[in-house]
Design a protein around this motif. Structure first.
Motif, short mmCIF file in Angstrom:
data_model
loop_
_atom_site.label_atom_id
_atom_site.label_comp_id
_atom_site.label_asym_id
_atom_site.label_seq_id
_atom_site.Cartn_x
_atom_site.Cartn_y
_atom_site.Cartn_z
N ASP A 168 0.86 -1.18 0.00
CA ASP A 168 0.00 0.00 0.00
C ASP A 168 0.91 1.23 0.00
O ASP A 168 2.10 1.12 -0.26
N ASP A 169 0.33 2.39 0.28
CA ASP A 169 1.11 3.63 0.20
C ASP A 169 2.24 3.71 1.23
O ASP A 169 3.19 4.48 1.07
N THR A 170 2.15 2.92 2.31
CA THR A 170 3.15 2.99 3.36
C THR A 170 3.93 1.70 3.58
O THR A 170 4.84 1.66 4.39
N THR A 171 3.57 0.64 2.87
CA THR A 171 4.20 -0.67 3.11
C THR A 171 4.65 -1.29 1.80
O THR A 171 3.92 -1.28 0.80
N ARG A 172 5.89 -1.82 1.80
CA ARG A 172 6.41 -2.52 0.63
C ARG A 172 7.39 -3.60 1.08
O ARG A 172 8.03 -3.51 2.13
N LEU A 173 7.47 -4.62 0.27
CA LEU A 173 8.43 -5.71 0.51
C LEU A 173 9.82 -5.24 0.10
O LEU A 173 9.99 -4.64 -0.96
N ARG A 174 10.80 -5.52 0.96
CA ARG A 174 12.17 -5.10 0.65
C ARG A 174 13.03 -6.27 0.19
O ARG A 174 13.82 -6.14 -0.73
N ARG A 175 12.91 -7.41 0.88
CA ARG A 175 13.81 -8.51 0.55
C ARG A 175 13.24 -9.82 1.08
O ARG A 175 12.63 -9.86 2.15
N THR A 176 13.44 -10.89 0.32
CA THR A 176 13.05 -12.24 0.75
C THR A 176 14.25 -13.16 0.54
O THR A 176 14.83 -13.19 -0.55
N SER A 177 14.62 -13.91 1.59
CA SER A 177 15.74 -14.85 1.51
C SER A 177 15.25 -16.22 1.95
O SER A 177 14.59 -16.35 2.98
N LEU A 178 15.58 -17.24 1.17
CA LEU A 178 15.17 -18.61 1.47
C LEU A 178 16.40 -19.49 1.58
O LEU A 178 17.27 -19.48 0.70
N PHE A 179 16.47 -20.26 2.67
CA PHE A 179 17.59 -21.15 2.92
C PHE A 179 17.07 -22.52 3.36
O PHE A 179 15.96 -22.64 3.87
N MET A 180 17.91 -23.52 3.18
CA MET A 180 17.61 -24.87 3.70
C MET A 180 18.83 -25.43 4.40
O MET A 180 19.97 -25.17 4.00
N HIS A 181 18.56 -26.21 5.46
CA HIS A 181 19.60 -26.97 6.15
C HIS A 181 19.03 -28.35 6.38
O HIS A 181 18.14 -28.53 7.21
N GLY A 182 19.53 -29.33 5.62
CA GLY A 182 18.90 -30.64 5.67
C GLY A 182 17.45 -30.52 5.21
O GLY A 182 17.16 -30.00 4.14
N VAL A 185 13.54 -25.68 6.33
CA VAL A 185 13.44 -24.51 5.47
C VAL A 185 13.32 -23.27 6.35
O VAL A 185 12.61 -23.27 7.36
N VAL A 186 14.02 -22.21 5.99
CA VAL A 186 13.89 -20.91 6.66
C VAL A 186 13.63 -19.86 5.60
O VAL A 186 14.40 -19.73 4.64
N ARG A 187 12.54 -19.13 5.76
CA ARG A 187 12.19 -18.04 4.85
C ARG A 187 12.22 -16.74 5.64
O ARG A 187 11.42 -16.54 6.56
N ALA A 188 13.14 -15.85 5.32
CA ALA A 188 13.28 -14.57 6.01
C ALA A 188 12.75 -13.46 5.11
O ALA A 188 13.03 -13.44 3.91
N ILE A 189 12.00 -12.54 5.71
CA ILE A 189 11.39 -11.46 4.95
C ILE A 189 11.70 -10.12 5.61
O ILE A 189 11.74 -10.03 6.85
N GLU A 190 11.96 -9.11 4.79
CA GLU A 190 12.19 -7.75 5.28
C GLU A 190 11.12 -6.85 4.67
O GLU A 190 10.88 -6.88 3.46
N VAL A 191 10.48 -6.05 5.53
CA VAL A 191 9.33 -5.25 5.13
C VAL A 191 9.51 -3.82 5.60
O VAL A 191 9.86 -3.57 6.75
N GLU A 192 9.25 -2.90 4.72
CA GLU A 192 9.20 -1.49 5.08
C GLU A 192 7.73 -1.13 5.34
O GLU A 192 6.91 -1.19 4.43
N GLY A 193 7.40 -0.83 6.60
CA GLY A 193 6.02 -0.51 6.94
C GLY A 193 5.39 -1.56 7.82
O GLY A 193 6.01 -2.06 8.76
N ASP A 194 4.15 -1.94 7.52
CA ASP A 194 3.34 -2.83 8.36
C ASP A 194 3.62 -4.28 8.00
O ASP A 194 3.25 -4.76 6.92
N LEU A 195 4.28 -5.00 8.91
CA LEU A 195 4.65 -6.40 8.67
C LEU A 195 3.42 -7.26 8.43
O LEU A 195 3.38 -8.09 7.52
N ASN A 196 2.39 -7.11 9.27
CA ASN A 196 1.20 -7.95 9.14
C ASN A 196 0.50 -7.73 7.80
O ASN A 196 0.05 -8.68 7.15
N ALA A 197 0.42 -6.47 7.38
CA ALA A 197 -0.19 -6.18 6.07
C ALA A 197 0.62 -6.82 4.95
O ALA A 197 0.06 -7.34 3.97
#
Length: 374
Positions: A168-182, A185-197
């Motif tokens: 929306d006008d105040t929230t945007r996705l910045r980065r998504t990183s996906l890793f595996m160990h065995g 799975v780990v999915r890390a997300i970086e968000v500018e603004g409202d994380l829940n939105a």
């Protein structure tokens, strides 16, 4: 007031914690909700570190409710909210609630008549100084897939299409990183603004929905994303909160490479291991020569994951890469780490030992995507 230019997030500063839970109830569900709250309130009152809580109802819209609670510090709250006991305790509330939003704040200042300025009830401290953030919220999810399905799941995840960055006008996705160990799975997300939105926005993207459906048969924990209760339970158990983030000044993304390290802790030692790594990274950020320019520590129960942005090769300084620079730090890690799960047991006495642990702890990168600034 002293302001740190480095640490933008920490659950380990010892300050009291204020938790705010905003709820929108279904009409006619008020009494069931009150009964469920009474049950939860009686249980949470006995949790170590809990100080008080309040239940409030809006004077403007009776369907909107607010639960606030105060804790001696963040670690006991995080241990409680990420536990299976908490998952079971809040289940009766799910059918009553249309929407929720949770917020957590360290207490920096307060106005009281008798309480000392920097000390709360039962000795709880106020946050010593304001922290400077970078406007980014960080969160991760972790789950396991059936043994033998790792390569198939990695292939599916790597083919995931990027969601639309703008929420929306105040929230945007910045980065998504996906890793595996065995099979983890780990999915890390970086968000500018409202994380829940942002999380709701991502979940609605057709490409993401297709990937989630494709990996369903390979998950160790069954889920039905068409069933709100099943989806909520899965993502609650998969949540891997960021407990610490530190950045050593301005970081040019083109000059660093992202890595993820998996630290399975011995039973009951997850929080202590996360604290050790966080303290080490905060100290290391003062050293302009350190190869680790930014780190995020994620922790839930005895699962600890450390995301690091590194200038150069991690092999050149395995102690810094692992977060154990300094006297007795490697020994402290040895006491807290479940080395058997990683296939690396015994003390970390030499650089060879550290390199071996680094090789076993490093996660495989599946994808790392940054949203364009346009």
């Amino acid at each position: 007031m002293t302001i740190s230019e480095r640490i933008s997030q920490s659950a380990f500063d010892g300050s009291r914690l204020r938790v705010i839970l905003m709820l929108d109830l279904y009409e006619g569900a008020q009494q069931r909700f009150l009964d469920a709250y009474e049950h939860m309130r009686n249980q949470v009152a006995s949790i170590p570190g809990h100080i008080s809580d309040q239940l409030c109802q809006s004077i403007e819209n009776p369907s909107q409710w607010l639960i606030t609670s105060e804790w001696e510090s963040a670690p006991p709250f995080l241990a409680w909210v990420n536990s299976e006991e908490h998952v079971e305790t809040v289940k009766p509330m799910h059918d009553c609630v249309r929407d929720t939003r949770s917020m957590r704040y360290s207490i920096l200042r307060e106005t009281t008549r008798d309480r000392p300025r920097n000390q709360g009830p039962d000795g709880g401290r106020l946050q010593a100084a304001a922290r400077v953030g970078d406007g980014v919220a960080r969160h991760a999810l972790t789950f396991t897939v059936k043994p033998g399905a790792e390569s198939k799941v990695a292939e599916i995840l790597a083919g995931c299409t990027s969601p639309i960055p703008k929420v929306d006008d105040t929230t945007r996705l910045r980065r998504t990183s996906l890793f595996m160990h065995g099979n983890r799975v780990v999915r890390a997300i970086e968000v500018e603004g409202d994380l829940n939105a942002a999380l709701r926005h991502v979940a609605r993207q057709p490409g993401i929905q297709a990937v989630e459906e494709a990996i369903n048969p390979y998950l160790e924990q069954d889920r039905d994303l068409a069933d709100p209760g099943s989806a909520r339970l899965f993502f609650t158990r998969a949540a891997l909160p960021a407990v610490h983030h530190v950045m050593a000044g301005k970081v040019d993304p083109s000059q660093v490479r992202r890595h993820a390290l998996y630290y399975p802790a011995k039973e009951g030692c997850g929080m202590a291991l996360a604290r050790l790594l966080s303290q080490q990274d905060a100290t290391a950020s003062d050293d302009t020569r350190s190869l680790v320019r930014r780190s995020v520590v994620y922790q839930r129960d005895d699962i600890v994951v450390r995301l690091i942005d590194v200038s150069g090769s991690i092999d050149t300084d395995p102690a810094a890469a692992l977060g154990v620079t300094g006297p007795r730090k490697a020994a402290a890690l040895t006491r807290l780490l479940d080395g058997a799960e990683l296939g690396v047991e015994g003390p970390l006495k030499s650089e060879r030992d550290l390199n071996r642990l680094l090789a076993h702890a490093e996660m495989s990168l599946i994808l790392d995507r940054q949203a364009s600034e346009s």
